[in-house]
Each structure stands twice: as C-alpha cells, then as structure tokens.
Design a protein around this motif. Structure first.
Motif, PDB file in Angstrom:
ATOM      1  N   TRP A 109      -4.140   2.193   7.017  1.00  0.00           N
ATOM      2  CA  TRP A 109      -3.605   0.915   6.587  1.00  0.00           C
ATOM      3  C   TRP A 109      -4.769  -0.286   6.492  1.00  0.00           C
ATOM      4  O   TRP A 109      -5.574  -0.301   7.383  1.00  0.00           O
ATOM      5  CB  TRP A 109      -2.653   0.345   7.439  1.00  0.00           C
ATOM      6  CG  TRP A 109      -1.380   1.027   7.540  1.00  0.00           C
ATOM      7  CD1 TRP A 109      -1.078   2.085   8.597  1.00  0.00           C
ATOM      8  CD2 TRP A 109      -0.356   1.242   6.409  1.00  0.00           C
ATOM      9  NE1 TRP A 109       0.346   2.683   8.616  1.00  0.00           N
ATOM     10  CE2 TRP A 109       0.647   2.300   7.212  1.00  0.00           C
ATOM     11  CE3 TRP A 109       0.014   0.794   5.326  1.00  0.00           C
ATOM     12  CZ2 TRP A 109       1.738   2.688   6.393  1.00  0.00           C
ATOM     13  CZ3 TRP A 109       1.195   1.089   4.728  1.00  0.00           C
ATOM     14  CH2 TRP A 109       2.060   2.070   5.299  1.00  0.00           C
TER      15      TRP A 109
ATOM     16  N   ARG B  87      -2.044   5.627   6.798  1.00  0.00           N
ATOM     17  CA  ARG B  87      -0.981   5.686   5.824  1.00  0.00           C
ATOM     18  C   ARG B  87      -0.699   6.779   5.187  1.00  0.00           C
ATOM     19  O   ARG B  87       0.472   7.162   4.552  1.00  0.00           O
ATOM     20  CB  ARG B  87      -1.292   4.372   4.596  1.00  0.00           C
ATOM     21  CG  ARG B  87      -2.318   4.549   3.846  1.00  0.00           C
ATOM     22  CD  ARG B  87      -2.581   2.909   3.110  1.00  0.00           C
ATOM     23  NE  ARG B  87      -3.564   2.836   2.378  1.00  0.00           N
ATOM     24  CZ  ARG B  87      -3.671   2.906   1.150  1.00  0.00           C
ATOM     25  NH1 ARG B  87      -2.762   2.964   0.256  1.00  0.00           N
ATOM     26  NH2 ARG B  87      -4.942   2.914   0.569  1.00  0.00           N
ATOM     27  N   ASN B  88      -1.874   7.679   5.111  1.00  0.00           N
ATOM     28  CA  ASN B  88      -1.729   9.036   4.840  1.00  0.00           C
ATOM     29  C   ASN B  88      -2.788   9.681   5.723  1.00  0.00           C
ATOM     30  O   ASN B  88      -3.429   9.118   6.455  1.00  0.00           O
ATOM     31  CB  ASN B  88      -1.795   9.273   3.178  1.00  0.00           C
ATOM     32  CG  ASN B  88      -3.105   8.525   2.546  1.00  0.00           C
ATOM     33  OD1 ASN B  88      -4.388   9.132   3.449  1.00  0.00           O
ATOM     34  ND2 ASN B  88      -3.287   8.125   1.608  1.00  0.00           N
TER      35      ASN B  88
ATOM     36  N   CYS C  52       2.172   9.623   8.096  1.00  0.00           N
ATOM     37  CA  CYS C  52       1.857   8.299   8.215  1.00  0.00           C
ATOM     38  C   CYS C  52       2.090   7.894   9.477  1.00  0.00           C
ATOM     39  O   CYS C  52       3.291   8.063  10.225  1.00  0.00           O
ATOM     40  CB  CYS C  52       2.594   7.398   7.090  1.00  0.00           C
ATOM     41  SG  CYS C  52       3.372   5.911   7.407  1.00  0.00           S
TER      42      CYS C  52
ATOM     43  N   GLU D 288       0.880  -1.046  -0.040  1.00  0.00           N
ATOM     44  CA  GLU D 288      -0.121  -0.032  -0.198  1.00  0.00           C
ATOM     45  C   GLU D 288       0.946   1.290   0.082  1.00  0.00           C
ATOM     46  O   GLU D 288       1.823   1.197   0.711  1.00  0.00           O
ATOM     47  CB  GLU D 288      -1.088   0.096   1.189  1.00  0.00           C
ATOM     48  CG  GLU D 288      -1.942  -1.267   1.310  1.00  0.00           C
ATOM     49  CD  GLU D 288      -2.716  -0.969   2.458  1.00  0.00           C
ATOM     50  OE1 GLU D 288      -3.976  -1.196   2.192  1.00  0.00           O
ATOM     51  OE2 GLU D 288      -2.322  -0.937   3.787  1.00  0.00           O
TER      52      GLU D 288
ATOM     53  N   ALA E 199       0.963  -1.028   9.004  1.00  0.00           N
ATOM     54  CA  ALA E 199       1.590  -1.781   7.723  1.00  0.00           C
ATOM     55  C   ALA E 199       2.008  -3.137   7.738  1.00  0.00           C
ATOM     56  O   ALA E 199       3.110  -3.365   7.365  1.00  0.00           O
ATOM     57  CB  ALA E 199       2.652  -0.689   7.555  1.00  0.00           C
TER      58      ALA E 199
ATOM     59  N   SER F 137      -1.265  -4.788   3.781  1.00  0.00           N
ATOM     60  CA  SER F 137      -0.406  -3.633   3.796  1.00  0.00           C
ATOM     61  C   SER F 137       1.112  -3.851   3.343  1.00  0.00           C
ATOM     62  O   SER F 137       1.575  -3.160   2.630  1.00  0.00           O
ATOM     63  CB  SER F 137      -0.249  -2.847   5.175  1.00  0.00           C
ATOM     64  OG  SER F 137      -1.725  -2.498   5.562  1.00  0.00           O
TER      65      SER F 137
ATOM     66  N   TRP G 225       2.096   4.974   1.045  1.00  0.00           N
ATOM     67  CA  TRP G 225       1.968   5.659   2.250  1.00  0.00           C
ATOM     68  C   TRP G 225       2.728   7.091   1.916  1.00  0.00           C
ATOM     69  O   TRP G 225       3.592   7.264   1.062  1.00  0.00           O
ATOM     70  CB  TRP G 225       2.871   4.956   3.407  1.00  0.00           C
ATOM     71  CG  TRP G 225       4.136   4.253   2.933  1.00  0.00           C
ATOM     72  CD1 TRP G 225       4.350   3.333   2.323  1.00  0.00           C
ATOM     73  CD2 TRP G 225       5.420   5.029   3.334  1.00  0.00           C
ATOM     74  NE1 TRP G 225       5.740   3.133   2.145  1.00  0.00           N
ATOM     75  CE2 TRP G 225       6.227   4.131   2.633  1.00  0.00           C
ATOM     76  CE3 TRP G 225       5.643   6.048   3.719  1.00  0.00           C
ATOM     77  CZ2 TRP G 225       7.642   4.332   2.869  1.00  0.00           C
ATOM     78  CZ3 TRP G 225       6.904   6.644   3.916  1.00  0.00           C
ATOM     79  CH2 TRP G 225       8.004   5.713   3.241  1.00  0.00           C
TER      80      TRP G 225
END
Length: 173
Positions: free
Chosen positions: A135, A129-130, A124, A110, A140, A145, A112
C-alpha cells in the motif's frame, strides 16, 4: 450490498431507500434500479501478530477504528455507459457492535486483491495490497491508498442498515 437508482438514458433517475421501495412518482417510465453485491471483500489488521495475515476467505468483515479495516469491491460494469447515478445506498448487517458503533466510508484509490486465506499469511494485508505491491499508505489509509471520508454512519439501529453514499462515488467506479 449496494443499490443504485438510475435512468438508462442518462436523463433522469429514480431513487429508492431500500429494495421494497417503489420508484419515485416522478421517475421516468424507463428508470431502472440495480442491486450489486460485493465481488471481493476482506479485512486487514494492524496488530503485529496478524499484520501480514489475509482474511479474504473469512465469512465476516471486521472493522475496528485504526486497528481493523474492511474492504469491499463492487463490479458495476452492468451499468449503462450513459447512466446518471441519482442515488446509491450501501446496505450492511452488523452482527456485533463495540464502542460507539460509528463507521467511516472511504473510496479506495489503489487496487487490491482479496486473497484466499482465513487468518494466514498472504495478501491483501495491512502492509501489502497484493502479493507484490505494498500500500502507498500502510493499512490502506489516506491520502494515497484511500480517499477522504465520503460518509459516516452509526450502527446502533436494527440491521440491515441502509447508508446513503454520494452518487459521485459510484460514478467514479
């Protein structure tokens, strides 16, 4: 720092263990060696008081089994499209090692965002993740993830350490 050995034509490629090693004697004359430094790095922490904190602006990349995870991103867009990756090494310089010093390397599945904080709320982080996307697996982690372990290494030698990673990992980038 990540190092890749490859042939620009995509036929044969060169391997080198570290920056000072010459190309293999059987390498084609057009074999290339490239070095990539991370374009983004951060770590995420599971501890309740730091779980939502971002460490994208930190100078260090901390890891601790099941409590802290380091994330690195490389931009390999300079690789020629037809390149065949023969070897890839991840070079790390541990500054402090606790416990048995063993580490696992996973590919991220994924995207990030590094973030810009030094231990302040932001993404993150362990959960996000943003700024808007969590996630799929907190921290993660696998299986969504992050992918399965691609290599392990022990940081009990003198730095810097050069860890071989599967060329297929880099080809997937």
């Amino acid at each position: 720092c990540g190092r890749l050995g490859f042939d620009a034509t995509g036929d044969d490629v060169v391997d080198a263990a570290n920056e000072t090693d010459p190309p293999r004697p059987d390498a084609p004359s057009n074999a290339l060696m490239m070095t990539f430094t991370p374009v983004a790095d951060t770590y995420i922490v599971s501890e309740t008081v730091e779980r939502l904190n971002n460490f994208g602006a930190e100078d260090e990349l901390r890891t601790k089994r099941d409590e802290e995870r380091g994330l690195l991103r490389f931009d390999v867009s300079a690789l020629p499209a037809a390149a065949t990756i023969f070897s890839a090494d991840l070079q790390v310089t541990p500054t402090s090692v606790e416990s048995d010093g063993s580490f696992r390397v996973h590919p991220m599945r994924e995207a990030w965002i590094e973030g810009t904080q030094e231990g302040a709320p932001g993404a993150c982080n362990w959960d996000m993740r943003n700024l808007t996307m969590p996630w799929s697996n907190a921290g993660a982690s696998t299986p969504t993830s992050a992918g399965s372990i691609v290599t392990t290494f022990t940081a009990n030698g003198l730095p810097p350490l050069s860890i071989a990673v599967p060329p297929s990992l880099v080809e997937g980038w």
